[in-house]
Structures are given as C-alpha cells and as structure tokens.
Write a protein that holds these residues in place. Structure first.
Motif, PDB file in Angstrom:
ATOM      1  N   UNK A 164       0.844  -1.181   0.000  1.00 51.01           N
ATOM      2  CA  UNK A 164       0.000   0.000   0.000  1.00 51.01           C
ATOM      3  C   UNK A 164       0.884   1.237   0.000  1.00 51.01           C
ATOM      4  N   UNK A 165       0.674   2.135  -0.971  1.00 57.37           N
ATOM      5  CA  UNK A 165       1.377   3.413  -0.979  1.00 57.37           C
ATOM      6  C   UNK A 165       0.604   4.414  -0.134  1.00 57.37           C
ATOM      7  N   UNK A 166       1.307   5.172   0.700  1.00 57.59           N
ATOM      8  CA  UNK A 166       0.709   6.177   1.573  1.00 57.59           C
ATOM      9  C   UNK A 166       1.188   7.555   1.116  1.00 57.59           C
ATOM     10  N   UNK A 167       0.293   8.361   0.543  1.00 54.82           N
ATOM     11  CA  UNK A 167       0.640   9.696   0.070  1.00 54.82           C
ATOM     12  C   UNK A 167       0.186  10.721   1.097  1.00 54.82           C
ATOM     13  N   UNK A 168       1.104  11.590   1.512  1.00 53.74           N
ATOM     14  CA  UNK A 168       0.783  12.593   2.528  1.00 53.74           C
ATOM     15  C   UNK A 168       1.086  13.998   2.018  1.00 53.74           C
ATOM     16  N   UNK A 169       0.030  14.741   1.687  1.00 52.77           N
ATOM     17  CA  UNK A 169       0.163  16.184   1.497  1.00 52.77           C
ATOM     18  C   UNK A 169       0.049  16.893   2.835  1.00 52.77           C
ATOM     19  N   UNK A 170      -0.654  16.267   3.794  1.00 48.87           N
ATOM     20  CA  UNK A 170      -0.813  16.813   5.135  1.00 48.87           C
ATOM     21  C   UNK A 170      -0.154  15.882   6.140  1.00 48.87           C
ATOM     22  N   UNK A 192     -22.478  16.812  16.732  1.00 50.73           N
ATOM     23  CA  UNK A 192     -21.156  17.329  16.371  1.00 50.73           C
ATOM     24  C   UNK A 192     -21.174  18.840  16.609  1.00 50.73           C
ATOM     25  N   UNK A 193     -20.174  19.339  17.330  1.00 52.47           N
ATOM     26  CA  UNK A 193     -20.109  20.766  17.636  1.00 52.47           C
ATOM     27  C   UNK A 193     -18.795  21.346  17.146  1.00 52.47           C
ATOM     28  N   UNK A 194     -18.873  22.488  16.474  1.00 53.46           N
ATOM     29  CA  UNK A 194     -17.667  23.148  16.016  1.00 53.46           C
ATOM     30  C   UNK A 194     -17.730  23.536  14.560  1.00 53.46           C
ATOM     31  N   UNK A 195     -16.626  23.358  13.855  1.00 51.41           N
ATOM     32  CA  UNK A 195     -16.534  23.749  12.452  1.00 51.41           C
ATOM     33  C   UNK A 195     -17.246  22.730  11.572  1.00 51.41           C
ATOM     34  N   UNK A 196     -18.068  23.210  10.646  1.00 51.78           N
ATOM     35  CA  UNK A 196     -18.762  22.311   9.721  1.00 51.78           C
ATOM     36  C   UNK A 196     -17.843  21.848   8.607  1.00 51.78           C
ATOM     37  N   UNK A 197     -16.818  21.113   8.965  1.00 55.32           N
ATOM     38  CA  UNK A 197     -15.738  20.750   8.050  1.00 55.32           C
ATOM     39  C   UNK A 197     -15.905  19.341   7.480  1.00 55.32           C
ATOM     40  N   UNK A 198     -14.789  18.736   7.076  1.00 60.87           N
ATOM     41  CA  UNK A 198     -14.837  17.392   6.502  1.00 60.87           C
ATOM     42  C   UNK A 198     -15.397  16.360   7.489  1.00 60.87           C
ATOM     43  N   UNK A 199     -15.089  16.516   8.784  1.00 61.32           N
ATOM     44  CA  UNK A 199     -15.639  15.586   9.781  1.00 61.32           C
ATOM     45  C   UNK A 199     -17.144  15.722   9.875  1.00 61.32           C
ATOM     46  N   UNK A 200     -17.637  16.946   9.874  1.00 60.36           N
ATOM     47  CA  UNK A 200     -19.083  17.152   9.933  1.00 60.36           C
ATOM     48  C   UNK A 200     -19.770  16.534   8.720  1.00 60.36           C
ATOM     49  N   UNK A 201     -19.186  16.724   7.527  1.00 58.20           N
ATOM     50  CA  UNK A 201     -19.768  16.142   6.320  1.00 58.20           C
ATOM     51  C   UNK A 201     -19.808  14.622   6.404  1.00 58.20           C
ATOM     52  N   UNK A 238     -10.879  23.848  15.415  1.00 58.94           N
ATOM     53  CA  UNK A 238     -11.494  25.009  14.759  1.00 58.94           C
ATOM     54  C   UNK A 238     -10.651  25.486  13.584  1.00 58.94           C
ATOM     55  N   UNK A 239      -9.350  25.213  13.651  1.00 60.24           N
ATOM     56  CA  UNK A 239      -8.436  25.725  12.626  1.00 60.24           C
ATOM     57  C   UNK A 239      -7.694  24.543  12.015  1.00 60.24           C
ATOM     58  N   UNK A 240      -8.182  24.069  10.898  1.00 58.15           N
ATOM     59  CA  UNK A 240      -7.566  22.931  10.224  1.00 58.15           C
ATOM     60  C   UNK A 240      -6.291  23.365   9.510  1.00 58.15           C
ATOM     61  N   UNK A 241      -5.451  22.373   9.165  1.00 57.75           N
ATOM     62  CA  UNK A 241      -4.227  22.670   8.421  1.00 57.75           C
ATOM     63  C   UNK A 241      -4.572  23.385   7.128  1.00 57.75           C
ATOM     64  N   UNK A 242      -3.876  24.495   6.868  1.00 58.57           N
ATOM     65  CA  UNK A 242      -4.148  25.296   5.691  1.00 58.57           C
ATOM     66  C   UNK A 242      -5.023  26.495   5.973  1.00 58.57           C
ATOM     67  N   UNK A 243      -5.589  26.563   7.201  1.00 55.71           N
ATOM     68  CA  UNK A 243      -6.472  27.677   7.566  1.00 55.71           C
ATOM     69  C   UNK A 243      -5.832  28.615   8.590  1.00 55.71           C
TER      70      UNK A 243
END
Length: 350
Positions: free
Chosen positions: A86-92, A198-207, A265-270
């Motif tokens: 398995x290849x693991x690609x990490x931009x983050x 779920x409480x907080x930022x409506x981000x990828x986890x919320x979706x 509240x502040x994801x990587x890139x924000x």
C-alpha cells in the motif's frame, strides 16, 4: 465510480441501502481464531473508498464486524494481505493516519511505503493522472491524505488499484469508521435513533458524520457558529435520502446527546483565519461542564489532535465520559478491516 480488482474496469457506484438490522454481539472471549478457510468474503474487493457512501449499510456492517473481530485478536493466525503493498501519500502531516495504516498493513502481512508531498507533488511536480498510472504498476492500493477531494477523484479515475481517502478538504471517511466502532462498543450495533451531536466547524468531519447518519440511522445534529455550517450539497443529499439531520447554531442542542463530537477550529491550511475563527467559535468549546449536560451514559469523542484551549480542554479528553483514546486506537482496527475488504482478494503480482 468504483472499479473491479486489477481490471481497471469501472462499475456503477453502489447506492446505500437502508440501515442494516441489529445483530447480536459476538463473543468477546478471544477464543475464536480465524484460519485462511474461515475468513469472511471481502465485500468491497478492488473498489475505491473516497466517501462513506462508497459502501452500503450492509457493507458497512461487514467492515464493522471485521474491525471488532480484529480488535478481539481473532485474526492473529492469518496474514490475508501477504505480498501486497500500500502506498501512503501525505500532502498533510499525520500521526494517527500514518501510523495506523502502516502498522495495519504489517499486521495483515503486507507492506506500506510512505510518500511525502515533496516526493510526489500531486498536480505540481507531476500530473495527478501520471502519479496514478505509475503507482498502479507497482503497488496494490493507495491511501492519500490530501488537501483536495478532486485529487482523490482523479487518482481513482486513473488507477486500477483501490484508492483510499485518508482525509481531504471535503471528507474524512476512514476516521468515521473508527468513530462508529467506538460508538458501537458503547451502545451496541443497533444505532438507529442514537443522538450524535457534532459541535464546532462544519468541516470534513461534519460532512462525513452526515454520511454515516445516512448509513446507520443515527440522529445527527451539527452545531456550528453562523457561517460555518457543513457543505450544503452534502446536507441536501442527506435530507433527500431521509436521514435524520439537524443543522443549528443553538448551543442548547448539545444537551442530552448520546455522543458529543468535536474537531479543531483551525484545520491545516487555515492558519491565516486563526484569529477570526477563534472569535467566531467562542462558546463552542467542549468542557467538563458541557459534558455534564449530555446523556448520563453519553460519551465524548474527538478525532485528535486536540488544540487545547480552543475546541476543548485536557479535562474533557480525560473526563470519565471521554472515549477519545479508545477512538484513536480503533483507527488501527477499523482501517485494517477496510483494507482487508478492499484488497483481500488480490494476489501478489510478483
């Protein structure tokens, strides 16, 4: 679109079924040991996993059963992914995703290779499609933790091997498998009507929480400040599918939750938005006093890392209602189960 193992042929994406019925819990004695002849059939063989909705409710149930079985130690006698890579690609950057996918492949008999953004450069150093066409010649699957969901989709469209979403700007489906394994450990397999807040930022986890509500029948409530709600298309799709979904800015919606979940509240890139976000999210911090308002047998989850002093405090992750570190452990078991059900029918190519 999804794909058949090794063939590169695309097949129609499955449509999620209604939530699977409750099943009796399996023995927890650990006496059962799988052999090569007793392994369950991989239910998602050769397909991509870019979203939780890339599986049906029945397939989710099979993956969850496998994850629970692996945690009980029933797979120690078998190495079903022997000879696979398995290849693991990490931009983050990642602690949990990096460690659990790597250790998981090792425990299943396979091998993982980590590729950093400097080595790959999706869409910058090389076209995403070229990366896909190279990797499919060498490895048996790719897990990518990326900024853009579109890069995952392009990898999937151009590679004949399974592509796994390890996180994107839109979704974090592998995390939700671990989350729901943890929830099942507390509440059993029948989660229909269970209240997940779920409480907080409506981000990828919320979706992704909204997607899991579609699959499991949980009653999902997303509580955010005004302007930070989850993706509108994701929410509208859930409503069309008949999911139990509430989106609100009212903090009182936390009260009585069976599961209370938060994320940074502040994801990587924000980072440039940090001060604005801290002001907007004031009052949305999970504290011990907030945990006192959820259900008596309710639990607190956080995908980690925690930014203490922002979305939560150490006293919350160490609280008696916290299952945060069980949740982190279950990243290993849930992802091993996922890899087995995606790659378990593949044969070593050398």
């Amino acid at each position: 679109m999804t794909k058949s193992a090794r063939s590169g042929k695309k097949t129609a994406k499955v449509t999620p079924a209604t939530p699977a019925p409750a099943q009796a819990a399996r023995p927890t004695s650990g006496a059962l040991r799988h052999t090569p002849n007793t392994l369950p059939r991989p239910v998602m063989a050769g397909r991509d996993f870019l979203s939780n909705l890339d599986m049906t409710a029945a397939e989710l149930r099979a993956v969850m059963d496998t994850a629970h079985s692996m945690k009980r130690g029933e797979w120690r006698e078998v190495k079903p992914l022997a000879g696979l890579t398995l290849a693991l690609i990490f931009e983050k950057a990642s602690l949990r995703t990096r460690t659990t996918f790597d250790v998981g492949m090792y425990q299943l008999g396979g091998h993982a290779i980590t590729l950093t953004n400097q080595e790959v450069g999706l869409g910058t150093r090389e076209r995403v499609s070229d990366v896909a066409r190279n990797l499919e010649r060498w490895v048996d699957g790719v897990m990518a933790r990326v900024y853009l969901q579109g890069n995952l989709q392009e990898l999937a469209e151009n590679a004949s091997v399974p592509i796994i979403n390890g996180l994107s700007d839109m979704l974090h489906p592998a995390q939700l498998l671990a989350d729901y394994q943890t929830i099942e450990e507390e509440f059993g397999h029948n989660l229909n009507g269970l209240r997940v807040v779920y409480i907080g930022d409506g981000n990828n986890l919320a979706n992704s929480h909204i997607h899991m509500g579609i699959l499991t029948g949980t009653d999902v409530t997303i509580v955010t400040p005004v302007g930070y709600e989850p993706n509108a298309a994701v929410a509208m799709d859930a409503v069309k599918r008949g999911a139990k979904l509430t989106i609100t800015n009212d903090l009182s919606a936390v009260e009585g939750a069976d599961v209370l979940y938060t994320d940074v509240w502040i994801s990587m890139g924000m980072e440039a938005e940090a001060d604005i976000r801290r002001r907007a999210f004031k009052g949305y911090q999970v504290t011990p006093s907030m945990l006192d308002t959820i259900a008596k047998k309710g639990i607190f989850l956080h995908c980690l890392p925690a930014h203490y002093g922002e979305e939560t405090v150490p006293e919350a992750t160490e609280h008696r209602k916290s299952r945060v570190f069980d949740e982190a452990e279950n990243r290993l078991h849930a992802q091993k189960a996922l890899m087995y059900h995606l790659m378990g029918e593949l044969q070593p190519r050398w």
